[in-house]
Design a protein around this motif. Structure first.
Motif, mmCIF file in Angstrom:
data_model
loop_
_atom_site.group_PDB
_atom_site.id
_atom_site.type_symbol
_atom_site.label_atom_id
_atom_site.label_comp_id
_atom_site.label_asym_id
_atom_site.label_seq_id
_atom_site.Cartn_x
_atom_site.Cartn_y
_atom_site.Cartn_z
ATOM 1 N N MET A 161 0.831 -1.183 0.000
ATOM 2 C CA MET A 161 0.000 0.000 0.000
ATOM 3 C C MET A 161 0.874 1.244 0.000
ATOM 4 N N LYS A 162 0.545 2.186 -0.861
ATOM 5 C CA LYS A 162 1.309 3.412 -0.980
ATOM 6 C C LYS A 162 1.025 4.351 0.191
ATOM 7 N N LYS A 163 2.084 4.951 0.730
ATOM 8 C CA LYS A 163 1.938 5.884 1.847
ATOM 9 C C LYS A 163 1.273 7.174 1.375
ATOM 10 N N SER A 164 0.427 7.734 2.238
ATOM 11 C CA SER A 164 -0.134 9.053 1.961
ATOM 12 C C SER A 164 0.977 10.083 2.118
ATOM 13 N N ILE A 165 0.924 11.106 1.288
ATOM 14 C CA ILE A 165 1.959 12.131 1.292
ATOM 15 C C ILE A 165 1.364 13.459 1.749
ATOM 16 N N ALA A 166 2.078 14.130 2.650
ATOM 17 C CA ALA A 166 1.706 15.465 3.098
ATOM 18 C C ALA A 166 2.872 16.399 2.814
ATOM 19 N N LYS A 189 4.073 10.082 4.608
ATOM 20 C CA LYS A 189 5.382 10.523 4.129
ATOM 21 C C LYS A 189 5.297 12.049 4.189
ATOM 22 N N VAL A 190 6.237 12.683 4.879
ATOM 23 C CA VAL A 190 6.180 14.127 5.090
ATOM 24 C C VAL A 190 7.296 14.822 4.319
ATOM 25 N N GLU A 234 6.274 21.308 -10.334
ATOM 26 C CA GLU A 234 7.146 20.128 -10.324
ATOM 27 C C GLU A 234 7.032 19.372 -9.000
ATOM 28 N N LEU A 235 7.013 20.096 -7.900
ATOM 29 C CA LEU A 235 6.892 19.471 -6.580
ATOM 30 C C LEU A 235 5.579 18.696 -6.459
ATOM 31 N N LEU A 236 4.483 19.318 -6.849
ATOM 32 C CA LEU A 236 3.174 18.698 -6.674
ATOM 33 C C LEU A 236 2.946 17.547 -7.643
ATOM 34 N N LEU A 237 3.364 17.707 -8.894
ATOM 35 C CA LEU A 237 3.170 16.626 -9.865
ATOM 36 C C LEU A 237 4.058 15.423 -9.554
ATOM 37 N N LYS A 238 5.245 15.674 -9.052
ATOM 38 C CA LYS A 238 6.163 14.578 -8.727
ATOM 39 C C LYS A 238 5.698 13.795 -7.500
ATOM 40 N N ASN A 239 5.125 14.477 -6.525
ATOM 41 C CA ASN A 239 4.814 13.839 -5.247
ATOM 42 C C ASN A 239 3.336 13.494 -5.036
ATOM 43 N N THR A 240 2.450 14.073 -5.800
ATOM 44 C CA THR A 240 0.996 13.865 -5.667
ATOM 45 C C THR A 240 0.543 13.759 -4.207
ATOM 46 N N PRO A 241 0.640 14.858 -3.469
ATOM 47 C CA PRO A 241 0.263 14.821 -2.056
ATOM 48 C C PRO A 241 -1.251 14.701 -1.860
ATOM 49 N N GLN A 242 -1.629 14.050 -0.776
ATOM 50 C CA GLN A 242 -3.041 13.996 -0.422
ATOM 51 C C GLN A 242 -3.457 15.291 0.265
ATOM 52 N N ILE A 243 -2.495 15.925 0.937
ATOM 53 C CA ILE A 243 -2.790 17.169 1.649
ATOM 54 C C ILE A 243 -1.575 18.094 1.616
ATOM 55 N N ILE A 244 -1.868 19.382 1.498
ATOM 56 C CA ILE A 244 -0.838 20.421 1.469
ATOM 57 C C ILE A 244 -1.187 21.430 2.561
ATOM 58 N N PHE A 245 -0.232 21.701 3.431
ATOM 59 C CA PHE A 245 -0.413 22.696 4.483
ATOM 60 C C PHE A 245 0.446 23.911 4.124
ATOM 61 N N TYR A 246 -0.167 25.081 4.000
ATOM 62 C CA TYR A 246 0.581 26.292 3.674
ATOM 63 C C TYR A 246 0.849 27.061 4.962
ATOM 64 N N THR A 247 2.080 26.947 5.468
ATOM 65 C CA THR A 247 2.478 27.650 6.692
ATOM 66 C C THR A 247 3.577 28.681 6.406
ATOM 67 N N GLU A 270 -3.365 28.313 -7.620
ATOM 68 C CA GLU A 270 -3.452 28.365 -9.088
ATOM 69 C C GLU A 270 -2.874 27.103 -9.725
ATOM 70 N N VAL A 271 -1.750 26.620 -9.205
ATOM 71 C CA VAL A 271 -1.132 25.400 -9.743
ATOM 72 C C VAL A 271 -2.041 24.196 -9.482
ATOM 73 N N ILE A 272 -2.585 24.105 -8.285
ATOM 74 C CA ILE A 272 -3.492 22.994 -7.954
ATOM 75 C C ILE A 272 -4.673 22.968 -8.921
ATOM 76 N N LYS A 273 -5.246 24.134 -9.172
ATOM 77 C CA LYS A 273 -6.405 24.203 -10.077
ATOM 78 C C LYS A 273 -6.006 23.903 -11.525
ATOM 79 N N LYS A 274 -4.966 24.552 -11.996
ATOM 80 C CA LYS A 274 -4.563 24.403 -13.398
ATOM 81 C C LYS A 274 -4.211 22.958 -13.752
ATOM 82 N N TYR A 275 -3.521 22.274 -12.850
ATOM 83 C CA TYR A 275 -3.058 20.912 -13.146
ATOM 84 C C TYR A 275 -3.950 19.838 -12.510
ATOM 85 N N LYS A 276 -5.113 20.287 -12.013
ATOM 86 C CA LYS A 276 -6.120 19.367 -11.458
ATOM 87 C C LYS A 276 -5.503 18.393 -10.446
ATOM 88 N N ILE A 277 -4.754 18.944 -9.523
ATOM 89 C CA ILE A 277 -4.095 18.134 -8.497
ATOM 90 C C ILE A 277 -5.122 17.830 -7.405
#
Length: 159
Positions: free
Chosen positions: A1-6, A29-30, A64-77, A106-113
Motif C-alpha cells: 500500500m502506498k503511503k499518503s503524502i503530506a 510521508k512528510v 514540479e513538486l506537486l506533480l512529482k509527489n501527488t500529495p493527499q494534503i498540502i499545508f501552507y504555513t 493556481e497550480v493545484i487548479k490548473k493541473y487538477k491536483i
C-alpha cells in the motif's frame, strides 16, 4: 500500500515541525519545503522528514513538486510571520503570505491536483478586536501582515 503524502510549505517553524511529527505518527510521508535546506537541517534532524528547497514565488517549482509527489494534503504555513516586522517588510510579507499561497492554489487548479489544501491563517485578520471572535466577526486587519493573511484567507475560500 502506498503511503499518503503530506507537504508542509514553509514547515520549519514551530507549527510545521509539530504538524510533521503528528503526520509521521499517522504514517504519512512528510515533505517540508524551505528556502534553505542547510538551515532547516539544523532545526529538523529527523531522517523520516524530506526537506525540499522551494521558491514559493516560482510556479514552475511548485508544479514540479506537486506533480512529482501527488500529495493527499498540502499545508501552507510559509510566510513572514511577525505583525510588527511586517510594517518594515511590507513587500516580503505580502509576497510570502499572499502571493505564495495564491501560486499554490493556481497550480493545484490548473493541473487538477487532487489534494486538500490547508492555509494557516491568523487572528490578525480581525485587527484590534477585543471581544470573542467567531467566523462572522468583521475582518479589519491593522498590519500589513494581517492584510496579507486576509487576502490569502479569502483566496483560499474562493478556490
Amino acid at each position: 500500500m502506498k503511503k499518503s503524502i503530506a507537504i508542509i510549505v514553509g514547515g520549519t517553524g514551530q507549527f510545521g515541525v509539530l504538524l510533521a511529527e503528528k503526520l509521521l505518527k499517522k504514517k504519512y510521508k512528510v515533505i517540508i519545503t524551505t528556502r534553505s535546506v542547510i538551515k532547516a537541517k539544523k532545526k529538523i534532524n529527523k531522517k523520516k522528514i524530506n526537506l525540499k528547497k522551494l521558491n514559493i514565488l516560482a510556479k514552475k517549482e511548485i508544479k514540479e513538486l506537486l506533480l512529482k509527489n501527488t500529495p493527499q494534503i498540502i499545508f501552507y504555513t510559509a510566510g513572514q510571520s511577525s505583525p510588527g516586522k511586517s510594517f518594515k517588510k511590507k513587500k516580503e510579507t505580502y509576497l510570502s503570505n499572499y502571493i505564495g499561497c495564491k501560486n499554490f492554489l493556481e497550480v493545484i487548479k490548473k493541473y487538477k491536483i487532487d489534494s486538500k489544501f490547508v492555509n494557516f491563517s491568523s487572528c490578525e485578520i480581525y485587527g484590534n478586536y477585543k471581544k470573542k471572535i467567531s467566523v462572522e466577526t468583521i475582518k479589519k486587519p491593522i498590519s500589513p501582515y494581517g492584510v496579507a493573511k486576509l487576502k490569502a484567507h479569502n483566496e483560499t475560500k474562493y478556490y
